[in-house]
Design an enzyme around this catalytic site. Structure first.
Site, PDB file in Angstrom:
ATOM      1  N   ARG A   1      32.384 -15.762 -38.709  1.00 37.63           N
ATOM      2  CA  ARG A   1      31.336 -15.926 -37.696  1.00 37.63           C
ATOM      3  C   ARG A   1      31.358 -14.825 -36.638  1.00 37.63           C
ATOM      4  NH1 ARG A   1      32.924 -20.645 -39.304  1.00 37.63           N
ATOM      5  NH2 ARG A   1      34.639 -20.790 -37.833  1.00 37.63           N
TER       6      ARG A   1
ATOM      7  N   CYS B   1      12.988   0.443 -26.887  1.00 41.86           N
ATOM      8  CA  CYS B   1      12.998  -1.011 -26.723  1.00 41.86           C
ATOM      9  C   CYS B   1      14.272  -1.557 -26.114  1.00 41.86           C
ATOM     10  CB  CYS B   1      12.790  -1.667 -28.083  1.00 41.86           C
ATOM     11  SG  CYS B   1      11.113  -1.446 -28.610  1.00 41.86           S
TER      12      CYS B   1
ATOM     13  N   ARG C   1       8.135  -5.833 -34.808  1.00 42.65           N
ATOM     14  CA  ARG C   1       9.569  -6.010 -35.065  1.00 42.65           C
ATOM     15  C   ARG C   1      10.134  -4.926 -35.960  1.00 42.65           C
ATOM     16  NH1 ARG C   1      10.851 -12.319 -36.460  1.00 42.65           N
ATOM     17  NH2 ARG C   1      11.553 -12.923 -34.378  1.00 42.65           N
TER      18      ARG C   1
ATOM     19  N   LYS D   1      10.375 -11.890 -28.084  1.00 44.77           N
ATOM     20  CA  LYS D   1      10.549 -10.452 -28.351  1.00 44.77           C
ATOM     21  C   LYS D   1      11.623  -9.855 -27.422  1.00 44.77           C
ATOM     22  CE  LYS D   1       9.932  -6.136 -29.148  1.00 44.77           C
ATOM     23  NZ  LYS D   1       9.752  -5.366 -30.339  1.00 44.77           N
TER      24      LYS D   1
ATOM     25  N   TYR E   1       4.295   5.097 -33.113  1.00 42.42           N
ATOM     26  CA  TYR E   1       5.261   4.705 -34.144  1.00 42.42           C
ATOM     27  C   TYR E   1       4.943   3.342 -34.769  1.00 42.42           C
ATOM     28  CZ  TYR E   1       8.181   8.544 -32.474  1.00 42.42           C
ATOM     29  OH  TYR E   1       8.667   9.786 -32.154  1.00 42.42           O
ATOM     30  N   ILE E   2       4.275   2.480 -34.043  1.00 40.38           N
ATOM     31  CA  ILE E   2       3.917   1.167 -34.572  1.00 40.38           C
ATOM     32  C   ILE E   2       2.440   1.123 -34.968  1.00 40.38           C
ATOM     33  CG2 ILE E   2       3.631  -1.282 -33.920  1.00 40.38           C
ATOM     34  CD1 ILE E   2       6.553  -0.440 -34.508  1.00 40.38           C
TER      35      ILE E   2
ATOM     36  N   ARG F   1      20.591  -7.786 -28.733  1.00 35.46           N
ATOM     37  CA  ARG F   1      21.216  -6.596 -29.323  1.00 35.46           C
ATOM     38  C   ARG F   1      21.869  -5.734 -28.234  1.00 35.46           C
ATOM     39  NH1 ARG F   1      21.710  -4.628 -34.336  1.00 35.46           N
ATOM     40  NH2 ARG F   1      21.450  -2.400 -34.678  1.00 35.46           N
TER      41      ARG F   1
ATOM     42  N   TYR G   1      17.708   9.327 -30.550  1.00 36.22           N
ATOM     43  CA  TYR G   1      18.458   8.198 -29.990  1.00 36.22           C
ATOM     44  C   TYR G   1      19.297   7.475 -31.027  1.00 36.22           C
ATOM     45  CZ  TYR G   1      15.250   4.492 -31.653  1.00 36.22           C
ATOM     46  OH  TYR G   1      14.521   3.613 -32.416  1.00 36.22           O
TER      47      TYR G   1
ATOM     48  N   HIS H   1      36.308 -12.137 -39.757  1.00 41.30           N
ATOM     49  CA  HIS H   1      36.075 -13.552 -39.444  1.00 41.30           C
ATOM     50  C   HIS H   1      34.644 -13.894 -39.856  1.00 41.30           C
ATOM     51  CE1 HIS H   1      35.211 -17.146 -37.132  1.00 41.30           C
ATOM     52  NE2 HIS H   1      36.514 -17.286 -36.903  1.00 41.30           N
TER      53      HIS H   1
ATOM     54  N   THR I   1       5.193  -4.626 -26.385  1.00 42.43           N
ATOM     55  CA  THR I   1       6.168  -5.499 -25.725  1.00 42.43           C
ATOM     56  C   THR I   1       5.841  -5.582 -24.226  1.00 42.43           C
ATOM     57  OG1 THR I   1       7.789  -4.684 -27.288  1.00 42.43           O
ATOM     58  CG2 THR I   1       8.642  -5.837 -25.363  1.00 42.43           C
TER      59      THR I   1
HETATM   60  N1  SAJ Z   1      23.287   1.206 -31.294  1.00 41.35           N
HETATM   61  C1  SAJ Z   1      24.643   1.218 -30.986  1.00 41.35           C
HETATM   62  N2  SAJ Z   1      25.467   0.407 -31.684  1.00 41.35           N
HETATM   63  C2  SAJ Z   1      25.025  -0.406 -32.680  1.00 41.35           C
HETATM   64  C3  SAJ Z   1      23.647  -0.424 -32.967  1.00 41.35           C
HETATM   65  C4  SAJ Z   1      22.790   0.391 -32.257  1.00 41.35           C
HETATM   66  O1  SAJ Z   1      25.096   1.940 -30.106  1.00 41.35           O
HETATM   67  O2  SAJ Z   1      25.849  -1.104 -33.284  1.00 41.35           O
HETATM   68  C5  SAJ Z   1      22.369   2.065 -30.535  1.00 41.35           C
HETATM   69  C6  SAJ Z   1      21.599   3.045 -31.414  1.00 41.35           C
HETATM   70  O3  SAJ Z   1      22.332   4.204 -31.664  1.00 41.35           O
HETATM   71  C7  SAJ Z   1      20.385   3.291 -30.556  1.00 41.35           C
HETATM   72  C8  SAJ Z   1      20.148   1.939 -29.891  1.00 41.35           C
HETATM   73  O4  SAJ Z   1      21.369   1.248 -29.977  1.00 41.35           O
HETATM   74  O5  SAJ Z   1      20.634   4.259 -29.547  1.00 41.35           O
HETATM   75  C9  SAJ Z   1      19.040   1.119 -30.479  1.00 41.35           C
HETATM   76  O6  SAJ Z   1      18.943   1.279 -31.878  1.00 41.35           O
HETATM   77  P1  SAJ Z   1      18.618   0.091 -32.887  1.00 41.35           P
HETATM   78  O7  SAJ Z   1      18.639   0.655 -34.243  1.00 41.35           O
HETATM   79  O8  SAJ Z   1      19.524  -1.048 -32.638  1.00 41.35           O
HETATM   80  O9  SAJ Z   1      17.170  -0.422 -32.465  1.00 41.35           O
HETATM   81  P2  SAJ Z   1      15.724   0.265 -32.185  1.00 41.35           P
HETATM   82  O10 SAJ Z   1      15.566   0.449 -30.710  1.00 41.35           O
HETATM   83  O11 SAJ Z   1      15.458   1.432 -33.069  1.00 41.35           O
HETATM   84  O12 SAJ Z   1      14.744  -0.936 -32.643  1.00 41.35           O
HETATM   85  C10 SAJ Z   1      14.878  -2.206 -32.027  1.00 41.35           C
HETATM   86  C11 SAJ Z   1      14.996  -3.284 -33.114  1.00 41.35           C
HETATM   87  N3  SAJ Z   1      15.377  -4.539 -32.495  1.00 41.35           N
HETATM   88  C12 SAJ Z   1      16.423  -5.254 -32.939  1.00 41.35           C
HETATM   89  O13 SAJ Z   1      17.126  -4.915 -33.848  1.00 41.35           O
HETATM   90  C13 SAJ Z   1      16.662  -6.554 -32.236  1.00 41.35           C
HETATM   91  C14 SAJ Z   1      13.655  -3.374 -33.855  1.00 41.35           C
HETATM   92  O14 SAJ Z   1      13.673  -4.427 -34.782  1.00 41.35           O
HETATM   93  C15 SAJ Z   1      12.528  -3.589 -32.859  1.00 41.35           C
HETATM   94  O15 SAJ Z   1      11.276  -3.613 -33.510  1.00 41.35           O
HETATM   95  C16 SAJ Z   1      12.517  -2.446 -31.877  1.00 41.35           C
HETATM   96  O16 SAJ Z   1      13.779  -2.423 -31.203  1.00 41.35           O
HETATM   97  C17 SAJ Z   1      11.404  -2.659 -30.897  1.00 41.35           C
HETATM   98  O17 SAJ Z   1      10.401  -1.943 -31.027  1.00 41.35           O
HETATM   99  O18 SAJ Z   1      11.478  -3.588 -30.094  1.00 41.35           O
END
Ligand code: SAJ
Length: 415
Positions: free
Chosen positions: A238, A252, A146, A198, A10-11, A205, A307, A236, A116
């Site tokens: 912030r 990730c 990223r 990283k 994917y990357i 998150r 996912y 709000h 990573t």
């Molecule tokens: N999710 C929630 N609630 C939210 C946001 C996400 O439940 O508010 C869930 C999603 O449904 C999913 C999981 O979290 O199951 C992760 O999804 P995601 O869209 O947040 O992230 P990834 O795993 O697709 O990609 C992340 C990203 N990292 C961050 O946003 C900090 C991406 O930028 C990275 O490149 C990637 O991980 C990675 O390869 O590390």
């Protein structure tokens, strides 16, 4: 420049193609024969918006092979999955990539790790493999990817990136390469800091999603709709609470926090967040059991195996966790995902997946699910659990469905 991309996932694949489109001569290397065959036949091994078009623009400068050859630059973009027993990164693929580079490395070459890894991996594990070749003058940098699946091509070009160099000259040299295709800012540091940054990003998150999930659990207890409450709290300036859901998947966020935890005895909140996010599958099971209470030989349909929304990636998907805990309770589980076919073999087309179903469980917020017409769905019992709060609940209730929404303590229920 002659560039080798080791790992065409994917990357690695999008990155290789961007470099090829920009005029570099790129050799893509992977251990999967079917990936190499597909690419050499012009077929993409996975879906990602814009990838086919990029391939057409890059193909004259791109070649896929099972074997690495000497190049000026080697970029490692292989998977570093979680070793579940040890709760740390499984570095087998990184080790194999570094060892294969060692067989062709020459004075003046550059090696970049994008995968990573836990902090210290470059210094203690990868660089020593390269140094053992006897080659004295090579550059080494860690430049963690990223890009987010679904928007990989845009984010790979637009996002700011961190480049950690083995020394200043290495960081500068990697900077010069990445600045040929990255429009975002490039920030230079040392390799271990880059590795740590990283992990911090994805842990940040994970913890924030865990907080949203905890708010959802509390909301159900106190009779509040968490979705409305989050929207109000986010007024709000912030505050930016994320969305609750059935848990966290992907290659990730569900994994990287462990790579951090294994390096220190001090972490607490990171472990708890992981636990909360994993627990959400069990919480969804509780809702399922409420819905199918009293039904003999119950069958549920999980809507969405990916996912997250609108991708075909199932790695670490919460759908599997929900299915496993449900099957352990004797519940028959089938899946439907408009973006995924085949394996596991209980992924069915919509009509077959829902026939005889006693409860639909929406796990992935694919756009296609938002467009479902509940009046046309022939199920055995009209029950639906919406774990992402994306359906038009009034329409589903009007069509006769009992609707449960994760995190809604007011509980939309019987029509
Ligand atoms: N999710 C929630 N609630 C939210 C946001 C996400 O439940 O508010 C869930 C999603 O449904 C999913 C999981 O979290 O199951 C992760 O999804 P995601 O869209 O947040 O992230 P990834 O795993 O697709 O990609 C992340 C990203 N990292 C961050 O946003 C900090 C991406 O930028 C990275 O490149 C990637 O991980 C990675 O390869 O590390």
């Amino acid at each position: 420049m002659n560039i080798a991309m080791i790992g065409l996932g994917y990357i690695g694949l999008p990155n290789a193609l961007i470099l090829a489109r920009n005029g570099n001569c790129v050799l893509g290397v992977d251990i999967k024969e079917d990936v190499i065959e597909k690419l050499n036949a012009g077929i993409m091994p996975f879906d990602e918006p814009g990838l086919e078009k990029l391939f057409m623009e890059a193909k004259d400068n791109f070649r896929a092979s099972l074997t690495l050859e000497h190049c000026d630059v080697y970029i490692i973009a292989v998977p570093t999955p979680l070793d579940r027993e040890m709760k740390m990164a499984d570095l087998k693929a990184v080790k194999a990539a570094a060892k294969s580079i060692a067989t062709v490395l020459k004075e003046g070459d550059m090696v970049i790790l994008e995968s990573t890894v836990q902090p210290g991996t470059s210094r203690n594990f990868v660089i020593p493999i390269l140094k053992r070749t006897g080659v004295k003058r090579f550059s080494y940098a860690h430049c963690p990817e990223r890009a987010i699946p679904g928007k990989t091509l845009t984010e790979m070009v637009k996002n700011d990136r961190i480049i950690g160099g083995m020394d200043e000259a290495s960081a500068k040299r990697a900077h010069d390469l990445y600045s040929t295709f990255i429009e975002g800012n490039l920030f230079l540091t040392d390799v271990t800091t880059a590795e740590f940054v990283k992990l911090m990003e994805n842990t940040f998150r994970d913890i924030n999603i865990a907080l949203a999930n905890e708010f959802a659990l509390i909301s159900e207890d106190i009779g509040v709709n968490v979705w409305e409450a989050i929207e109000l709290a986010n007024k709000h300036p912030r505050v930016n609470i994320l969305k609750p859901g059935p848990g966290v998947g992907g290659h990730c966020i569900a994994i990287d926090p462990w790579f951090m935890v294994v390096k220190s005895t001090k972490s607490k909140i990171i472990n708890v967040a992981r636990e909360i996010n994993d627990f959400m599958a069990i919480h969804v099971l509780k809702h399922i059991k409420d819905m199918i209470h009293g039904i003999e030989d119950p069958k549920i349909t999980i809507l969405g195996l990916a996912y997250k929304a609108n991708v075909d990636d199932v790695r670490e998907s919460p759908a599997f966790r929900v299915a496993s805990v449900a099957e352990n309770e004797g519940i028959d589980v089938v899946f439907h995902d408009p973006l995924i076919e085949g394996d596991p073999n209980n992924i069915l087309d919509l009509n077959r997946a829902i026939e005889d179903s006693d409860c639909l469980v929406l796990i992935t917020d694919h756009d296609a699910f938002k467009e479902l017409d509940p009046r046309k769905l022939l199920v055995r019992h009209k029950n639906i659990i919406d774990t992402r709060n994306v359906l038009d609940h009034a329409a589903w209730m009007k069509a006769g469905f009992n609707v449960k929404v994760l995190g809604n303590g007011n509980n939309i229920s019987c029509p």
